[in-house]
Design a protein around this motif. Structure first.
Motif, PDB file in Angstrom:
ATOM      1  N   TYR A   1       0.899  -1.325   0.068  1.00  0.00           N
ATOM      2  CA  TYR A   1       0.028   0.001  -0.052  1.00  0.00           C
ATOM      3  C   TYR A   1       0.915   1.337   0.185  1.00  0.00           C
ATOM      4  O   TYR A   1       0.879   2.039   1.093  1.00  0.00           O
ATOM      5  CB  TYR A   1      -0.677  -0.006   1.129  1.00  0.00           C
ATOM      6  CG  TYR A   1      -1.819  -0.924   1.251  1.00  0.00           C
ATOM      7  CD1 TYR A   1      -3.187  -1.205   0.441  1.00  0.00           C
ATOM      8  CD2 TYR A   1      -1.632  -2.377   1.961  1.00  0.00           C
ATOM      9  CE1 TYR A   1      -4.136  -2.123   0.414  1.00  0.00           C
ATOM     10  CE2 TYR A   1      -2.590  -3.631   2.010  1.00  0.00           C
ATOM     11  CZ  TYR A   1      -3.733  -3.304   1.426  1.00  0.00           C
ATOM     12  OH  TYR A   1      -4.687  -4.120   1.585  1.00  0.00           O
TER      13      TYR A   1
ATOM     14  N   LYS B   1       0.352   4.820   1.646  1.00  0.00           N
ATOM     15  CA  LYS B   1      -0.879   4.972   2.566  1.00  0.00           C
ATOM     16  C   LYS B   1      -0.426   4.533   3.967  1.00  0.00           C
ATOM     17  O   LYS B   1       0.397   3.839   4.434  1.00  0.00           O
ATOM     18  CB  LYS B   1      -1.700   3.876   2.149  1.00  0.00           C
ATOM     19  CG  LYS B   1      -2.488   4.320   0.801  1.00  0.00           C
ATOM     20  CD  LYS B   1      -3.812   3.445   0.657  1.00  0.00           C
ATOM     21  CE  LYS B   1      -4.568   3.889  -0.675  1.00  0.00           C
ATOM     22  NZ  LYS B   1      -5.704   2.900  -0.736  1.00  0.00           N
ATOM     23  N   SER B   2      -1.021   5.268   4.985  1.00  0.00           N
ATOM     24  CA  SER B   2      -0.955   5.054   6.578  1.00  0.00           C
ATOM     25  C   SER B   2      -2.077   3.951   6.857  1.00  0.00           C
ATOM     26  O   SER B   2      -2.815   3.409   6.111  1.00  0.00           O
ATOM     27  CB  SER B   2      -1.162   6.252   7.305  1.00  0.00           C
ATOM     28  OG  SER B   2      -2.816   6.364   7.236  1.00  0.00           O
TER      29      SER B   2
ATOM     30  N   GLU C   1      -4.099   3.903   9.044  1.00  0.00           N
ATOM     31  CA  GLU C   1      -5.370   4.640   9.048  1.00  0.00           C
ATOM     32  C   GLU C   1      -6.186   4.603   7.721  1.00  0.00           C
ATOM     33  O   GLU C   1      -7.228   4.335   7.315  1.00  0.00           O
ATOM     34  CB  GLU C   1      -5.430   5.717   9.822  1.00  0.00           C
ATOM     35  CG  GLU C   1      -6.849   6.482   9.963  1.00  0.00           C
ATOM     36  CD  GLU C   1      -6.504   7.715  10.819  1.00  0.00           C
ATOM     37  OE1 GLU C   1      -6.419   8.745  10.380  1.00  0.00           O
ATOM     38  OE2 GLU C   1      -6.658   7.660  12.187  1.00  0.00           O
ATOM     39  N   ASP C   2      -5.379   4.952   6.521  1.00  0.00           N
ATOM     40  CA  ASP C   2      -6.065   5.102   5.296  1.00  0.00           C
ATOM     41  C   ASP C   2      -6.483   3.657   4.982  1.00  0.00           C
ATOM     42  O   ASP C   2      -7.521   3.567   4.074  1.00  0.00           O
ATOM     43  CB  ASP C   2      -4.650   5.663   4.380  1.00  0.00           C
ATOM     44  CG  ASP C   2      -4.294   7.085   4.551  1.00  0.00           C
ATOM     45  OD1 ASP C   2      -5.199   7.600   5.138  1.00  0.00           O
ATOM     46  OD2 ASP C   2      -3.357   7.342   4.211  1.00  0.00           O
TER      47      ASP C   2
ATOM     48  N   VAL D   1      -9.481   2.484   6.685  1.00  0.00           N
ATOM     49  CA  VAL D   1     -10.635   3.239   6.184  1.00  0.00           C
ATOM     50  C   VAL D   1     -11.178   2.716   4.757  1.00  0.00           C
ATOM     51  O   VAL D   1     -12.323   2.541   4.607  1.00  0.00           O
ATOM     52  CB  VAL D   1     -10.617   4.888   6.293  1.00  0.00           C
ATOM     53  CG1 VAL D   1     -11.591   5.362   5.573  1.00  0.00           C
ATOM     54  CG2 VAL D   1     -10.464   5.343   7.543  1.00  0.00           C
ATOM     55  N   SER D   2      -9.957   2.476   3.878  1.00  0.00           N
ATOM     56  CA  SER D   2     -10.518   2.175   2.575  1.00  0.00           C
ATOM     57  C   SER D   2     -11.115   0.676   2.474  1.00  0.00           C
ATOM     58  O   SER D   2     -11.896   0.226   1.891  1.00  0.00           O
ATOM     59  CB  SER D   2      -9.244   2.154   1.556  1.00  0.00           C
ATOM     60  OG  SER D   2      -8.142   1.161   1.893  1.00  0.00           O
TER      61      SER D   2
END
Length: 238
Positions: free
Chosen positions: A221, A224-225, A227-228, A231-232
């Protein structure tokens, strides 16, 4: 494999809490178990702990079938449920000795002394459980989990409701415990996962979304963190 889950399904009437969830966890790994409320995390953990039967599928701890060899699995596993049920009128040392007796341990008093030191309960050991702060109650719960020296720990939101200092203390304790055993820990705190975990499993609506190592995350990923990613995967985006 310390933990293996094979097409695990749990249904309550018409509602599916889990749908054919499969994953494997190796030895001496700390794994963050993530998902929104109602994703099926606690259900999975209760099935692994032998407290809840699956509708279908199988779960294994240290290559033992949880349903068929439940008692043997319980000897190898420590489980801290979300609400940490403790006998509030017992003293800290008393409740740990009670747990040691339950597991029929040899050298009970010595083992109680050892887990009191390991979990930092020295100053609180002569208090009643009802007199402890929530952080110290969590320490007692963890001490009870590890008193029989299990090879696998399953911890359901062990830092929920704690203050920032208590959270850091419990995280450090979990990280230390994970050096010699496998730990599956559920949490809603992404920083917690990044601080202590080797791998991440993400569930959403009873379905496994992904299972990856934090080491591989930047490649899988990019940019992207955690958290990202969470959420996704839990909002239906890619």
């Amino acid at each position: 494999m310390s933990i293996k889950v094979d097409k695990l399904t749990k249904q309550y009437g018409t509602q599916k809490a889990l749908h054919e969830v499969s994953f494997e966890i190796g030895d001496n790994r700390i794994v963050g178990f993530l998902g929104p409320n109602g994703a099926g995390k606690s259900t999975t953990m209760k099935i692994l702990a032998g407290l809840l039967p699956p509708t279908s599928g199988q779960a294994f701890v240290q290559n033992l079938n949880v349903q068929q060899q439940s008692l043997a699995v319980k000897k190898l596993l420590g489980f801290l449920p979300e609400n940490n049920p403790l006998y509030r009128d017992m003293y800290v040392r008393e409740i740990l000795l009670f747990e040691a007796n339950t597991h029929k341990l040899k050298e009970k008093k010595g083992r109680v002394e050892e887990v009191i030191r390991q979990t930092g309960l020295q100053a609180e050991q002569h208090k009643k459980v009802s007199q402890l702060s929530k952080g110290y109650k969590q320490r007692v719960g963890l001490a009870m989990c590890i008193i029989h020296q299990p090879q696998v720990l399953i911890l359901d939101e062990p830092t929920s409701g704690l203050d920032p200092n208590q959270i850091l203390e419990i995280r450090a304790l979990i990280k230390e415990l994970g050096k010699e055993r496998t730990v599956l820990v559920s949490t809603h705190i992404m920083q917690e996962v990044e601080a202590i975990c080797d791998e991440v499993i993400i569930l959403n609506k009873g379905v496994l979304q992904d299972h990856f190592t934090l080491q591989d995350m930047p490649v899988k990923y990019p940019g992207k963190s955690l958290e990202d990613i969470f959420v996704s995967l839990t909002n239906g985006a890619v």
